[in-house]
Design an enzyme around this catalytic site. Structure first.
Site, short mmCIF file in Angstrom:
data_model
loop_
_atom_site.label_atom_id
_atom_site.label_comp_id
_atom_site.label_asym_id
_atom_site.label_seq_id
_atom_site.Cartn_x
_atom_site.Cartn_y
_atom_site.Cartn_z
N ASP A 182 0.85 -1.21 0.00
CA ASP A 182 0.00 0.00 0.00
C ASP A 182 0.88 1.25 0.00
O ASP A 182 0.52 2.27 -0.60
CB ASP A 182 -0.91 -0.02 1.25
CG ASP A 182 -2.22 0.72 1.03
OD1 ASP A 182 -2.34 1.45 0.03
OD2 ASP A 182 -3.12 0.59 1.88
N CYS A 238 -4.21 4.86 -2.22
CA CYS A 238 -4.71 4.09 -3.35
C CYS A 238 -4.75 5.00 -4.57
O CYS A 238 -5.44 6.01 -4.57
CB CYS A 238 -6.13 3.57 -3.04
SG CYS A 238 -6.88 2.73 -4.45
N HIS A 266 -8.07 -1.09 8.81
CA HIS A 266 -7.06 -0.59 7.87
C HIS A 266 -7.31 0.91 7.72
O HIS A 266 -8.11 1.35 6.88
CB HIS A 266 -7.25 -1.34 6.55
CG HIS A 266 -6.34 -0.95 5.43
ND1 HIS A 266 -5.28 -1.73 5.01
CD2 HIS A 266 -6.34 0.12 4.60
CE1 HIS A 266 -4.68 -1.16 3.98
NE2 HIS A 266 -5.30 -0.03 3.71
N ASN A 276 -1.09 5.55 4.91
CA ASN A 276 -1.73 4.67 5.91
C ASN A 276 -1.34 5.16 7.31
O ASN A 276 -0.36 5.88 7.49
CB ASN A 276 -1.17 3.26 5.78
CG ASN A 276 -1.61 2.56 4.53
OD1 ASN A 276 -1.15 2.89 3.46
ND2 ASN A 276 -2.53 1.62 4.66
#
Ligand code: HMG
Ligand code: MG
Length: 305
Positions: free
Chosen positions: A16, A240, A207, A249
């Site tokens: 990610d 993303c 998440h 994140n």
């Protein structure tokens, strides 16, 4: 507070984190970084994606990365897989856990994997079956649980319906994604109260993305409700590419700091973790956004002064 004694941190930085970087990180550097992460005490690392390289060019070297890292027996190595073509690659690469993914909102699902929600299940069904038959475990992701970049609010019913179907298809854990970092603690409590009526807490991971600075607050609410599996990315790398506005994140180093100071064990060695963060910071060529890395930099410069 009603906190767990230990937490499993699932490091998603190599996937990610790097999928959203402008620069292509050299394969050899990805391998070195994953090897460093493997020696931090982390028990789970998502190392890459077997998606179409045109869609995510940053991870086009997934097979080579997976084949050339030095595996640590104590670590589960996972990768994202969108379809049977991706599963073939992941199996060839001896990936331990296959992660399938889809969204709770139609527009994000379409923009991310080029299908409607209903069209996605028949694609994921043979992936999950094939992975289980090959002796792998399968994790599912549902994105846009707390908000969609195209549709705004997302109905809880959509989240629960996607979750239900993925469990029915055979996943053993579901990660609930705040893809664009819009969740707030009250909303987390609200959604998780419904989720816990349907699924055991041990099968759910959170998440969070930290786009608006709420990821640790959201984590604290989930911890207090008895959830103990969290995805994070070292240094706060991430996002993303098919979700406008998505940024880093929740940072593994910030999450680790908070848990450690609260006496919640993670098995991670902080010094080794921060060395791995310094390594990837150098390779991406820009300062990592985590608070811990900012604190490290300022304590180094204070020390020098
Ligand atoms: P598509 O164009 O609809 O695919 O893409 P297709 O099935 O129509 O096939 C078209 C061509 O792609 C074919 O080749 C296939 O062989 C090839 P051609 O016959 O034209 O030469 N192809 C592949 N090649 C390599 N690897 C594959 C593969 N599949 C097909 N796996 C597809 C559909 C799903 C492939 C595409 O949309 C895709 O790769 N999407 C990936 C998007 C992505 O990785 N997004 C980021 C991850 S999700 C995320 O970040 C959220 C998360 O972190 C949680 C959260 O934060 O919420 C997980
Ligand atoms: Mg994500």
């Amino acid at each position: 507070m009603n906190l767990p004694n230990s937490v499993i941190i699932k490091e998603v930085g190599p996937r990610d984190g790097l999928q959203n970087e402008q620069a292509f990180i050299k394969t050899e550097d990805k391998i070195k970084w994953i090897n460093m992460l493997s020696n931090t005490g982390l028990s789970y690392i998502e190392i890459s994606s077997f998606v179409h390289p045109k869609w995510i060019p940053q991870l086009a070297d997934a097979l080579q990365v997976a084949k050339e890292i030095t595996r640590n027996d104590k670590v589960t190595y996972a990768a994202l897989v969108p379809n049977e073509r991706g599963l073939q690659g992941a199996l060839e690469a001896h990936i331990d856990e296959i992660a399938v993914f889809m969204s709770a909102s139609e527009s994000h699902n379409r923009s991310n994997i080029n299908k409607s929600i209903d069209e996605t299940y028949p694609v994921l069904k043979p992936v999950i079956q094939g992975a289980l038959e090959a002796g792998r475990t399968v994790r599912g992701y549902v994105s846009t649980v707390f908000g969609c970049p195209y549709e705004g609010d997302v109905a809880k019913e959509s989240v629960l319906s996607v979750a239900d179907k993925l469990f029915e298809l055979g996943i053993s854990e579901l990660s609930l994604g705040d893809t664009i970092g819009v969740a707030n603690p009250k909303q987390v409590e609200d959604i998780l109260s419904d989720v816990e009526r349907h699924f055991p807490k041990e099968k759910i991971a959170l998440h969070f993305h930290d786009t608006r600075g709420t990821a640790l607050a959201n984590t604290l609410v989930a911890l207090n409700m008895g959830y103990s599996r969290f995805d994070s990315s070292l240094g706060g790398l991430g996002g993303c590419p098919y979700a406008p506005g998505a940024s880093g994140n929740l940072a593994t180093d910030d999450l680790h700091y908070m848990l450690d100071k609260m006496g919640i064990s993670t098995g991670i060695d902080r010094t080794t973790l921060l060395k791995a963060a310094q390594f990837i910071e150098e390779k991406v060529g820009k300062k990592l956004p985590s608070h811990s890395m900012q604190a490290e930099r300022s304590s180094c410069s204070n020390h020098k002064a």
